[in-house]
Write a protein that holds these residues in place. Structure first.
Motif, PDB file in Angstrom:
ATOM      1  N   LYS A 284     -13.496   9.329  -3.436  1.00 42.26           N
ATOM      2  CA  LYS A 284     -13.209   7.938  -3.094  1.00 42.26           C
ATOM      3  C   LYS A 284     -14.209   7.426  -2.058  1.00 42.26           C
ATOM      4  N   PRO A 285     -14.765   6.250  -2.277  1.00 36.86           N
ATOM      5  CA  PRO A 285     -15.608   5.661  -1.236  1.00 36.86           C
ATOM      6  C   PRO A 285     -14.742   5.148  -0.096  1.00 36.86           C
ATOM      7  N   LEU A 286     -15.326   5.038   1.066  1.00 38.64           N
ATOM      8  CA  LEU A 286     -14.622   4.485   2.222  1.00 38.64           C
ATOM      9  C   LEU A 286     -15.561   3.494   2.907  1.00 38.64           C
ATOM     10  N   HIS A 287     -15.336   2.217   2.649  1.00 34.10           N
ATOM     11  CA  HIS A 287     -16.135   1.166   3.274  1.00 34.10           C
ATOM     12  C   HIS A 287     -15.421   0.746   4.557  1.00 34.10           C
ATOM     13  N   ILE A 288     -15.919   1.277   5.667  1.00 36.32           N
ATOM     14  CA  ILE A 288     -15.270   1.010   6.942  1.00 36.32           C
ATOM     15  C   ILE A 288     -15.256  -0.483   7.247  1.00 36.32           C
ATOM     16  N   GLY A 289     -16.324  -1.182   6.870  1.00 36.28           N
ATOM     17  CA  GLY A 289     -16.368  -2.617   7.117  1.00 36.28           C
ATOM     18  C   GLY A 289     -15.235  -3.347   6.430  1.00 36.28           C
ATOM     19  N   LEU A 290     -14.900  -2.946   5.206  1.00 39.90           N
ATOM     20  CA  LEU A 290     -13.781  -3.546   4.485  1.00 39.90           C
ATOM     21  C   LEU A 290     -12.467  -3.239   5.195  1.00 39.90           C
ATOM     22  N   VAL A 291     -12.301  -1.985   5.626  1.00 43.07           N
ATOM     23  CA  VAL A 291     -11.084  -1.596   6.341  1.00 43.07           C
ATOM     24  C   VAL A 291     -10.922  -2.433   7.603  1.00 43.07           C
ATOM     25  N   GLU A 292     -12.014  -2.602   8.342  1.00 43.43           N
ATOM     26  CA  GLU A 292     -11.946  -3.363   9.589  1.00 43.43           C
ATOM     27  C   GLU A 292     -11.606  -4.831   9.342  1.00 43.43           C
ATOM     28  N   GLU A 293     -12.231  -5.436   8.332  1.00 49.92           N
ATOM     29  CA  GLU A 293     -11.992  -6.859   8.083  1.00 49.92           C
ATOM     30  C   GLU A 293     -10.585  -7.108   7.548  1.00 49.92           C
ATOM     31  N   LEU A 294     -10.109  -6.259   6.652  1.00 51.48           N
ATOM     32  CA  LEU A 294      -8.745  -6.415   6.154  1.00 51.48           C
ATOM     33  C   LEU A 294      -7.728  -6.194   7.275  1.00 51.48           C
ATOM     34  N   THR A 295      -7.987  -5.206   8.120  1.00 49.26           N
ATOM     35  CA  THR A 295      -7.083  -4.944   9.240  1.00 49.26           C
ATOM     36  C   THR A 295      -7.038  -6.124  10.188  1.00 49.26           C
ATOM     37  N   ALA A 296      -8.208  -6.701  10.480  1.00 46.18           N
ATOM     38  CA  ALA A 296      -8.259  -7.854  11.383  1.00 46.18           C
ATOM     39  C   ALA A 296      -7.509  -9.045  10.798  1.00 46.18           C
ATOM     40  N   ALA A 297      -7.629  -9.251   9.494  1.00 45.91           N
ATOM     41  CA  ALA A 297      -6.941 -10.376   8.858  1.00 45.91           C
ATOM     42  C   ALA A 297      -5.427 -10.196   8.920  1.00 45.91           C
ATOM     43  N   VAL A 298      -4.954  -8.976   8.728  1.00 45.64           N
ATOM     44  CA  VAL A 298      -3.511  -8.706   8.740  1.00 45.64           C
ATOM     45  C   VAL A 298      -2.962  -8.723  10.161  1.00 45.64           C
ATOM     46  N   THR A 299      -3.774  -8.280  11.107  1.00 44.92           N
ATOM     47  CA  THR A 299      -3.313  -8.147  12.490  1.00 44.92           C
ATOM     48  C   THR A 299      -2.924  -9.486  13.100  1.00 44.92           C
ATOM     49  N   ARG A 300      -3.444 -10.566  12.567  1.00 45.77           N
ATOM     50  CA  ARG A 300      -3.070 -11.887  13.083  1.00 45.77           C
ATOM     51  C   ARG A 300      -1.572 -12.125  12.946  1.00 45.77           C
TER      52      ARG A 300
ATOM     53  N   ALA B 251       0.572  -9.290  11.997  1.00 43.15           N
ATOM     54  CA  ALA B 251       1.238  -7.999  12.228  1.00 43.15           C
ATOM     55  C   ALA B 251       0.392  -7.188  13.206  1.00 43.15           C
ATOM     56  N   PRO B 252       0.552  -7.401  14.500  1.00 46.40           N
ATOM     57  CA  PRO B 252      -0.309  -6.745  15.504  1.00 46.40           C
ATOM     58  C   PRO B 252      -0.308  -5.223  15.421  1.00 46.40           C
ATOM     59  N   GLU B 253       0.776  -4.640  14.933  1.00 45.35           N
ATOM     60  CA  GLU B 253       0.848  -3.173  14.882  1.00 45.35           C
ATOM     61  C   GLU B 253      -0.053  -2.576  13.798  1.00 45.35           C
ATOM     62  N   ALA B 254      -0.571  -3.408  12.897  1.00 42.27           N
ATOM     63  CA  ALA B 254      -1.376  -2.902  11.784  1.00 42.27           C
ATOM     64  C   ALA B 254      -2.631  -2.201  12.269  1.00 42.27           C
ATOM     65  N   ALA B 255      -3.251  -2.725  13.311  1.00 43.63           N
ATOM     66  CA  ALA B 255      -4.492  -2.127  13.815  1.00 43.63           C
ATOM     67  C   ALA B 255      -4.261  -0.691  14.271  1.00 43.63           C
ATOM     68  N   ARG B 256      -3.178  -0.456  14.990  1.00 44.88           N
ATOM     69  CA  ARG B 256      -2.867   0.899  15.459  1.00 44.88           C
ATOM     70  C   ARG B 256      -2.574   1.825  14.282  1.00 44.88           C
ATOM     71  N   ILE B 257      -1.794   1.346  13.311  1.00 46.97           N
ATOM     72  CA  ILE B 257      -1.412   2.185  12.172  1.00 46.97           C
ATOM     73  C   ILE B 257      -2.643   2.597  11.369  1.00 46.97           C
ATOM     74  N   VAL B 258      -3.527   1.638  11.108  1.00 45.85           N
ATOM     75  CA  VAL B 258      -4.723   1.947  10.318  1.00 45.85           C
ATOM     76  C   VAL B 258      -5.645   2.880  11.084  1.00 45.85           C
ATOM     77  N   SER B 259      -5.797   2.646  12.386  1.00 45.47           N
ATOM     78  CA  SER B 259      -6.661   3.504  13.197  1.00 45.47           C
ATOM     79  C   SER B 259      -6.150   4.943  13.213  1.00 45.47           C
ATOM     80  N   GLU B 260      -4.850   5.108  13.377  1.00 43.58           N
ATOM     81  CA  GLU B 260      -4.278   6.460  13.387  1.00 43.58           C
ATOM     82  C   GLU B 260      -4.439   7.136  12.029  1.00 43.58           C
ATOM     83  N   LEU B 261      -4.251   6.361  10.954  1.00 38.15           N
ATOM     84  CA  LEU B 261      -4.405   6.936   9.617  1.00 38.15           C
ATOM     85  C   LEU B 261      -5.859   7.324   9.359  1.00 38.15           C
ATOM     86  N   LEU B 262      -6.781   6.493   9.784  1.00 42.12           N
ATOM     87  CA  LEU B 262      -8.203   6.778   9.601  1.00 42.12           C
ATOM     88  C   LEU B 262      -8.584   8.078  10.300  1.00 42.12           C
TER      89      LEU B 262
END
Length: 711
Positions: free
Chosen positions: A510-526, A528-539
């Motif tokens: 599987k490819p992992l485009h970190i830029g995509l992960v960061e941009e999607l996380t930023a869009a959701v975090t507006r 759902a603030p907890e999304a950034a922490r959840i994605v970072s921990e999973l990464l």
């Protein structure tokens, strides 16, 4: 790395599968996979003929087969021919109603409504616009557009479609027309002869363009003959592409010698620096030098000229240079990014009218619609697939041409004011898919961010879909084995599943485009603030080097620059075509690391070694070698940061043997293969990062085992 599955990958996947399917949820997931694979099974996508064999008792149109019910002939969708998702989501094609004008639409993925289909597409838009300009119930649109439709499939489909009794045919195609699709050994041998004769690659480009011109002329003559024979007018729609936002710039020139390649690389760096620094005249002068060097076989020079012209308000020149940049994609003797080349546009404009075909020129129409800009993200979601606004303007132009055929039209502008109802959910999903697609093709962070934000703005509840996607996208396990993917599948969104699930690559890395992960996380975090922490921990949990050795040649760490090497599957190692190669490495708590590489530099020109950097800071140099060699470099703890790190290898200057290099390329072409004609700076068989403490512990344990076995 290529989708080719290595024994190491198979072993890891087999272990994961055994453990997973032994779990309580394994059986349920397996049932889901079986269902999705059955729905996506295909014969031959893009090459299968659409013409029915002459001895078939029933006529066929695409995936629909003739049936007679109640004395009426209809065509019913039948399994086992082609994947249904390539075509319209229509169970049957009904008989033509009395006093109805029937329009049949043929085309490629743009006409299919890629990203929006099946809830919205050009056929739906055309049907809506025509309904506003004609008495109720007098217009009918039959949708025969097919994703991945090759040029060779259009005329047979046109002939078959005549049984539907059309009053007009619309052919919306031209993006999938690359000359090499129909190439055999004869054409490849001709290219090989040019390579052996020492011709520069721009001569090969001219050969490819001349062959495409022949193919387009023959195609237009063929459909014009069918049109005349059946007395049915044909409207040919000439596609436009995303000129401003899409980038497919080659990282290295094609078939230049060592000195010219070094000069091209240096000038490119200077030109991009001048452009970034606002020195437009310097950037333009350096861009022209690049064009002189590579003969317009890469997009870099014309792209820089286009950007300087656009910034200075010279829009016509910018448009022409953007088009020239996109045309360089034909240089590879195999299709890459779908695109309607200038040669296709020129032939259509010169021949269509004389052949009795009506031309809808979308480049001209979009120029009229946007006189103060060049087509970009307003009209397109990626390289060629249209946004809702793009569909509205394009189908207004098509409707205008059709209404003129049938009598009179108010013009495309009044028609373009028709309201097209697209559900916010569908629009949001299209932008989410566009974000993923653009990231996959290494597009700019700005474009990816635009689509991520647009998805959430159009329909805020898509936040749940994004979070599910991020979960199975970040995990190292195959997507289909993740509970989050099962939850996404249960949403029954056909467009999402069609684009996010590929049954032909179940075991691929599987490819992992970190830029995509960061941009999607930023869009959701507006929201759902907890999304950034959840994605970072999973990464960190899935990819950190702190607890395991990381293979930096896997797709999760090395995103091969585009265009992808056409022959990468023929090699058991990775070839690097750029002077600097970068790999992404995720770390949890910073720790000292050991970087191990098995490498060779087959054409090194001197004694300079391979420079190793972490996050832009040099940390060592390994000796160059023309034979395979293993080296290790220590990375101190203070050089590592928590989260994403970048490991870079700077390759030494090279000196290729032009004679042997050209002969090898020609030999591959003679064999019917498509070789990479860029120069190779370095080759990697292995590149791993390991926690230094873990590496030492493992070495001690191995020594202890050996000592114990000896005693």
């Amino acid at each position: 790395m290529d989708d080719h599955v290595t024994p190491r990958t198979l072993k890891r996947v087999a272990t994961d599968l055994a453990e997973f399917f032994a779990s309580d949820t394994g059986a349920r997931q397996l049932d889901l996979i079986r269902l999705m694979v059955r729905s996506a099974q295909s014969t031959s996508s893009g090459t299968a003929t659409l013409r029915r064999p002459p001895d078939r008792p029933r006529r066929r149109i695409g995936i629909w087969e003739e049936r007679v019910r109640g004395g009426e002939t209809i065509f019913v969708r039948t399994p086992g021919v082609e994947p249904w998702h390539l075509w319209a989501d229509e169970p049957r094609l009904a008989a033509k109603r009395p006093r109805t004008r029937r329009v049949v639409l043929l085309g490629e993925s743009v006409a299919r409504g890629f990203f929006y289909d099946p809830v919205f597409n050009p056929a739906i838009a055309l049907r809506t616009i025509l309904a506003t300009a004609a008495p109720a119930g007098t217009m009918d649109v039959v949708d025969l557009a097919r994703t991945d439709q090759p040029i060779g499939g259009l005329q047979p489909l046109l002939e078959d479609a005549m049984v539907l009794g059309p009053d007009a045919i619309v052919i919306f195609a031209g993006n999938n027309w690359h000359p090499a699709i129909s190439f055999g050994r004869t054409e490849f041998a001709e290219i090989a002869a040019r390579v052996r004769d020492g011709d520069p690659w721009h001569q090969v480009k001219r050969f490819l363009e001349s062959r495409l011109e022949e193919q387009v002329r023959a195609f237009l003559k063929g459909i014009a003959a069918v049109s005349a024979e059946c007395n049915v007018p044909v409207v040919f729609v000439l596609p436009e592409g995303n000129l401003v936002d899409w980038r497919d710039e080659c990282t290295a020139p094609l078939l230049l010698d060592s000195d010219a390649t070094e000069r091209w690389t240096r000038v490119r760096c200077e030109a991009e620096g001048a452009l970034a620094g606002g020195r437009m005249q310097d950037a333009a002068a350096l861009a022209r030098e690049l064009i002189e060097l590579d003969g317009l076989t890469t997009a870099v020079g014309p792209s820089i000229l286009a950007q300087t012209a656009r910034k200075e308000g010279r829009l016509s020149e910018a448009r022409d240079q953007f088009q020239t940049a996109r045309d360089t994609a034909i240089c590879w003797p195999r299709p890459d990014v779908p695109w309607c080349y200038s040669v296709v546009q020129a032939v259509a404009r010169s021949d269509a009218s004389a052949l009795g075909l009506t031309l809808v020129d979308l480049p001209a129409l979009f120029r009229e619609y946007l006189p103060d800009d060049v087509p970009g993200r307003r009209l397109f979601l990626d390289y060629c697939h249209l946004s809702v606004e793009g569909v509205r303007i394009a189908t207004a132009g098509i409707a205008d041409a059709l209404l003129k055929q049938f009598g009179a039209s108010p013009g495309w502008r009044p028609l373009a004011r028709t309201q097209l109802r697209v559900a916010p959910e569908a629009d949001a999903c299209a932008h989410l898919l566009a974000a993923v697609h653009n990231a996959t093709w290494h597009q700019s962070p700005d474009v990816i961010r635009h689509h991520c934000l647009a998805a959430v703005d159009r329909w805020p509840p898509i936040e749940r879909v994004i979070r599910l996607f991020l979960d199975f996208y970040v995990r190292r396990a195959p997507s289909w084995a993740c509970g989050s993917f099962e939850q996404l599948a249960q949403l029954q969104n056909a467009s999402l599943l069609t684009h996010l699930f590929n049954p032909r690559s179940l075991l691929a890395d599987k490819p992992l485009h970190i830029g995509l992960v960061e941009e999607l996380t930023a869009a959701v975090t507006r929201h759902a603030p907890e999304a950034a922490r959840i994605v970072s921990e999973l990464l960190e949990a899935e990819h950190t080097v702190t607890t395991r050795a990381v293979d930096l040649l896997e797709k999760s760490c090395y995103l091969e620059p585009f265009p992808a090497s056409p022959d990468r599957g023929a090699f058991g190692y990775v070839r690097l075509f750029e002077r600097e190669s970068t790999f992404q490495l995720v770390c949890g708590e910073p720790a000292a690391l050991l970087l191990t590489m098995v490498h060779r530099e087959p054409a090194t020109a001197g004694v300079a070694g391979v420079g190793v950097s972490i996050n832009g800071v040099p940390i060592g140099v390994v000796p160059p070698s023309m034979r395979w060699r293993s080296d290790s470099v220590d990375i101190q703890q203070d050089r590592i940061k928590r989260g994403l790190n970048h490991v870079s290898l700077s390759w030494p200057a090279v000196q290729w043997s032009e004679t042997s290099r050209r002969e090898e390329i020609a030999r591959r072409l003679d064999d019917g293969d498509v070789p990479d004609v860029r120069g190779v700076y370095g080759e990697l068989y292995r590149l791993t990062a390991t926690n230094r403490v873990s590496a030492v512990r493992a070495r001690v344990e191995r020594h202890s085992e050996l000592a114990g076995s000896e005693t």
